[in-house]
Design a protein around this motif. Structure first.
Motif, PDB file in Angstrom:
ATOM      1  N   ASP A  65      -0.237   4.282   9.138  1.00  0.00           N
ATOM      2  CA  ASP A  65      -1.190   4.935  10.040  1.00  0.00           C
ATOM      3  C   ASP A  65      -2.574   5.042   9.410  1.00  0.00           C
ATOM      4  OD1 ASP A  65       0.725   5.263  12.013  1.00  0.00           O
ATOM      5  OD2 ASP A  65       1.280   7.276  11.314  1.00  0.00           O
ATOM      6  N   ILE A  66      -2.623   5.393   8.139  1.00  0.00           N
ATOM      7  CA  ILE A  66      -3.902   5.500   7.439  1.00  0.00           C
ATOM      8  C   ILE A  66      -4.603   4.145   7.421  1.00  0.00           C
ATOM      9  CG2 ILE A  66      -4.973   5.882   5.173  1.00  0.00           C
ATOM     10  CD1 ILE A  66      -2.759   8.034   4.731  1.00  0.00           C
ATOM     11  N   PHE A  67      -3.850   3.103   7.103  1.00  0.00           N
ATOM     12  CA  PHE A  67      -4.428   1.758   7.062  1.00  0.00           C
ATOM     13  C   PHE A  67      -4.904   1.334   8.448  1.00  0.00           C
ATOM     14  CE2 PHE A  67      -4.088  -2.893   7.154  1.00  0.00           C
ATOM     15  CZ  PHE A  67      -4.934  -3.203   6.115  1.00  0.00           C
ATOM     16  N   HIS A  68      -4.085   1.572   9.447  1.00  0.00           N
ATOM     17  CA  HIS A  68      -4.439   1.226  10.838  1.00  0.00           C
ATOM     18  C   HIS A  68      -5.726   1.932  11.255  1.00  0.00           C
ATOM     19  CE1 HIS A  68      -4.002   0.388  15.104  1.00  0.00           C
ATOM     20  NE2 HIS A  68      -4.196   1.686  15.318  1.00  0.00           N
ATOM     21  N   ASN A  69      -5.823   3.215  10.968  1.00  0.00           N
ATOM     22  CA  ASN A  69      -7.014   3.978  11.347  1.00  0.00           C
ATOM     23  C   ASN A  69      -8.256   3.482  10.599  1.00  0.00           C
ATOM     24  OD1 ASN A  69      -5.607   5.555  13.168  1.00  0.00           O
ATOM     25  ND2 ASN A  69      -5.169   7.142  11.658  1.00  0.00           N
ATOM     26  N   ALA A  70      -8.091   3.118   9.339  1.00  0.00           N
ATOM     27  CA  ALA A  70      -9.224   2.611   8.566  1.00  0.00           C
ATOM     28  C   ALA A  70      -9.739   1.301   9.157  1.00  0.00           C
ATOM     29  CB  ALA A  70      -8.825   2.415   7.102  1.00  0.00           C
ATOM     30  N   ILE A  71      -8.820   0.415   9.512  1.00  0.00           N
ATOM     31  CA  ILE A  71      -9.208  -0.870  10.121  1.00  0.00           C
ATOM     32  C   ILE A  71      -9.879  -0.624  11.467  1.00  0.00           C
ATOM     33  CG2 ILE A  71      -8.328  -3.030  11.113  1.00  0.00           C
ATOM     34  CD1 ILE A  71      -8.385  -2.981   8.050  1.00  0.00           C
ATOM     35  N   ARG A  72      -9.294   0.260  12.277  1.00  0.00           N
ATOM     36  CA  ARG A  72      -9.861   0.568  13.595  1.00  0.00           C
ATOM     37  C   ARG A  72     -11.259   1.171  13.454  1.00  0.00           C
ATOM     38  NH1 ARG A  72      -6.392   4.476  16.302  1.00  0.00           N
ATOM     39  NH2 ARG A  72      -7.690   5.972  15.236  1.00  0.00           N
ATOM     40  N   ASN A  73     -11.419   2.097  12.523  1.00  0.00           N
ATOM     41  CA  ASN A  73     -12.729   2.715  12.315  1.00  0.00           C
ATOM     42  C   ASN A  73     -13.759   1.697  11.842  1.00  0.00           C
ATOM     43  OD1 ASN A  73     -11.702   5.180  13.092  1.00  0.00           O
ATOM     44  ND2 ASN A  73     -11.369   5.889  10.997  1.00  0.00           N
ATOM     45  N   HIS A  74     -13.328   0.806  10.968  1.00  0.00           N
ATOM     46  CA  HIS A  74     -14.232  -0.237  10.472  1.00  0.00           C
ATOM     47  C   HIS A  74     -14.638  -1.163  11.615  1.00  0.00           C
ATOM     48  CE1 HIS A  74     -16.059  -3.054   7.682  1.00  0.00           C
ATOM     49  NE2 HIS A  74     -15.363  -4.018   8.248  1.00  0.00           N
ATOM     50  N   THR A  75     -13.668  -1.573  12.425  1.00  0.00           N
ATOM     51  CA  THR A  75     -13.935  -2.461  13.559  1.00  0.00           C
ATOM     52  C   THR A  75     -14.835  -1.775  14.579  1.00  0.00           C
ATOM     53  OG1 THR A  75     -11.800  -3.530  13.232  1.00  0.00           O
ATOM     54  CG2 THR A  75     -12.851  -3.861  15.354  1.00  0.00           C
TER      55      THR A  75
END
Length: 88
Positions: A65-75
């Protein structure tokens, strides 16, 4: 130690057990392994991890979840920047 335990009317434990309890509580509260290691006087955080990692059976459950959120926030940040720069 024995006198204090008797006066406090608590379950008898060894002095070293207090150290284990201290580390266990800090880990369960999410304190960083490096900080706990320093507090316990270990030269290497791997010592703490090796001794107490079993207390954190679900410690990796939120990593995806942390990784997913980081990628989403970056995108999302890149998309916002493109809109601000006129689609470039």
């Amino acid at each position: 130690m024995k006198r204090i335990i008797k006066e406090a009317n608590v379950v008898a434990i060894r002095f070293h057990d207090m150290r284990d309890t201290y580390a266990s509580i800090l880990l369960s509260e999410g304190v960083d392994i490096v900080k706990i290691s320093a507090r316990l006087g270990h030269a290497n955080p791997e010592i703490v991890l090796g001794l107490y990692a079993h207390l954190l059976p679900n410690s990796h459950s939120d990593v995806a979840d942390i990784f997913h959120n980081a990628i989403r926030n970056h995108t999302n940040g890149q998309q916002q920047q493109r809109r601000t720069n006129g689609g470039q």
